[in-house]
Design a protein around this motif. Structure first.
Motif, PDB file in Angstrom:
ATOM      1  N   LYS A 284       0.830  -1.214   0.000  1.00 30.08           N
ATOM      2  CA  LYS A 284       0.000   0.000   0.000  1.00 30.08           C
ATOM      3  C   LYS A 284       0.860   1.257   0.000  1.00 30.08           C
ATOM      4  O   LYS A 284       0.500   2.248  -0.625  1.00 30.08           O
ATOM      5  N   LYS A 285       1.986   1.207   0.686  1.00 30.42           N
ATOM      6  CA  LYS A 285       2.858   2.383   0.740  1.00 30.42           C
ATOM      7  C   LYS A 285       3.509   2.669  -0.596  1.00 30.42           C
ATOM      8  O   LYS A 285       3.865   3.804  -0.883  1.00 30.42           O
ATOM      9  N   THR A 286       3.685   1.651  -1.435  1.00 29.78           N
ATOM     10  CA  THR A 286       4.311   1.861  -2.740  1.00 29.78           C
ATOM     11  C   THR A 286       3.316   2.315  -3.804  1.00 29.78           C
ATOM     12  O   THR A 286       3.716   2.794  -4.848  1.00 29.78           O
ATOM     13  N   LEU A 287       2.030   2.133  -3.558  1.00 27.44           N
ATOM     14  CA  LEU A 287       1.011   2.509  -4.545  1.00 27.44           C
ATOM     15  C   LEU A 287       0.622   3.975  -4.412  1.00 27.44           C
ATOM     16  O   LEU A 287       0.568   4.517  -3.322  1.00 27.44           O
ATOM     17  N   ASP A 288       0.344   4.583  -5.544  1.00 24.74           N
ATOM     18  CA  ASP A 288      -0.150   5.956  -5.566  1.00 24.74           C
ATOM     19  C   ASP A 288      -1.678   5.921  -5.446  1.00 24.74           C
ATOM     20  O   ASP A 288      -2.357   5.411  -6.340  1.00 24.74           O
ATOM     21  N   PRO A 289      -2.224   6.434  -4.337  1.00 25.16           N
ATOM     22  CA  PRO A 289      -3.680   6.346  -4.140  1.00 25.16           C
ATOM     23  C   PRO A 289      -4.487   7.051  -5.226  1.00 25.16           C
ATOM     24  O   PRO A 289      -5.580   6.615  -5.573  1.00 25.16           O
ATOM     25  N   LYS A 290      -3.955   8.141  -5.786  1.00 17.63           N
ATOM     26  CA  LYS A 290      -4.706   8.851  -6.827  1.00 17.63           C
ATOM     27  C   LYS A 290      -4.821   8.008  -8.093  1.00 17.63           C
ATOM     28  O   LYS A 290      -5.861   7.980  -8.738  1.00 17.63           O
ATOM     29  N   LYS A 291      -3.731   7.307  -8.460  1.00 14.99           N
ATOM     30  CA  LYS A 291      -3.781   6.463  -9.656  1.00 14.99           C
ATOM     31  C   LYS A 291      -4.744   5.304  -9.465  1.00 14.99           C
ATOM     32  O   LYS A 291      -5.522   4.980 -10.356  1.00 14.99           O
ATOM     33  N   VAL A 292      -4.682   4.678  -8.307  1.00 16.19           N
ATOM     34  CA  VAL A 292      -5.588   3.566  -8.019  1.00 16.19           C
ATOM     35  C   VAL A 292      -7.030   4.070  -7.991  1.00 16.19           C
ATOM     36  O   VAL A 292      -7.929   3.447  -8.553  1.00 16.19           O
ATOM     37  N   GLY A 293      -7.253   5.208  -7.363  1.00 15.60           N
ATOM     38  CA  GLY A 293      -8.598   5.774  -7.280  1.00 15.60           C
ATOM     39  C   GLY A 293      -9.162   6.147  -8.634  1.00 15.60           C
ATOM     40  O   GLY A 293     -10.340   5.912  -8.914  1.00 15.60           O
ATOM     41  N   ARG A 294      -8.329   6.704  -9.503  1.00 15.99           N
ATOM     42  CA  ARG A 294      -8.807   7.057 -10.848  1.00 15.99           C
ATOM     43  C   ARG A 294      -9.142   5.806 -11.646  1.00 15.99           C
ATOM     44  O   ARG A 294     -10.093   5.787 -12.423  1.00 15.99           O
ATOM     45  N   LYS A 295      -8.329   4.754 -11.451  1.00 18.61           N
ATOM     46  CA  LYS A 295      -8.570   3.499 -12.160  1.00 18.61           C
ATOM     47  C   LYS A 295      -9.938   2.919 -11.788  1.00 18.61           C
ATOM     48  O   LYS A 295     -10.576   2.266 -12.599  1.00 18.61           O
ATOM     49  N   LEU A 296     -10.376   3.162 -10.583  1.00 21.27           N
ATOM     50  CA  LEU A 296     -11.671   2.669 -10.123  1.00 21.27           C
ATOM     51  C   LEU A 296     -12.786   3.687 -10.319  1.00 21.27           C
ATOM     52  O   LEU A 296     -13.912   3.332 -10.661  1.00 21.27           O
ATOM     53  N   GLY A 297     -12.498   4.953 -10.080  1.00 19.79           N
ATOM     54  CA  GLY A 297     -13.525   5.983 -10.064  1.00 19.79           C
ATOM     55  C   GLY A 297     -14.047   6.393 -11.423  1.00 19.79           C
ATOM     56  O   GLY A 297     -15.233   6.719 -11.565  1.00 19.79           O
ATOM     57  N   ILE A 298     -13.194   6.381 -12.437  1.00 20.28           N
ATOM     58  CA  ILE A 298     -13.632   6.828 -13.764  1.00 20.28           C
ATOM     59  C   ILE A 298     -14.675   5.883 -14.358  1.00 20.28           C
ATOM     60  O   ILE A 298     -15.711   6.353 -14.854  1.00 20.28           O
TER      61      ILE A 298
END
Length: 108
Positions: A38-52
């Motif tokens: 989790k610390k290595t992942l960018d939350p914004k990228k993961v969130g955009r991948k799901l949110g869009i």
């Protein structure tokens, strides 16, 4: 009618929160990851991948709601209601099936 508005509002709020990188703990795949990953992942990228994709589903649900509200045809209204229910299930499946990969890592 009110129930449909509540569902659309709830799903839209979740989509916006995901696009902004918030509410990721609601995602089963992200929630079960070890803290090191989790610390290595960018939350914004993961969130955009799901949110869009979720935002796209929300837009279609809003269109179905407009059809139900303004249409005089009961048959068309019935199809739109069933479509809204199907899209609700699909949006939940999108959250469950998105693969969180190494492509979402933070840039160093």
């Amino acid at each position: 009618m009110v129930g449909s508005l509540i569902v659309i509002g709830f799903m839209t709020i979740i989509s916006i929160a995901l696009i902004n990188g918030k509410a990721l703990n609601m995602v089963p795949g992200y929630r079960t990851l070890p803290d090191k990953v989790k610390k290595t992942l960018d939350p914004k990228k993961v969130g955009r991948k799901l949110g869009i994709p979720m935002a796209g589903v929300d837009i279609v649900m809003i269109i179905f709601f407009i059809i139900v509200y303004f249409s005089d045809s009961e048959k068309l209204q019935g199809y739109a209601v069933y479509g809204m229910m199907l899209l609700f299930v699909v949006s939940i499946a999108i959250i469950d099936m998105i693969n969180i990969t190494g492509k979402d890592k933070k840039d160093k």
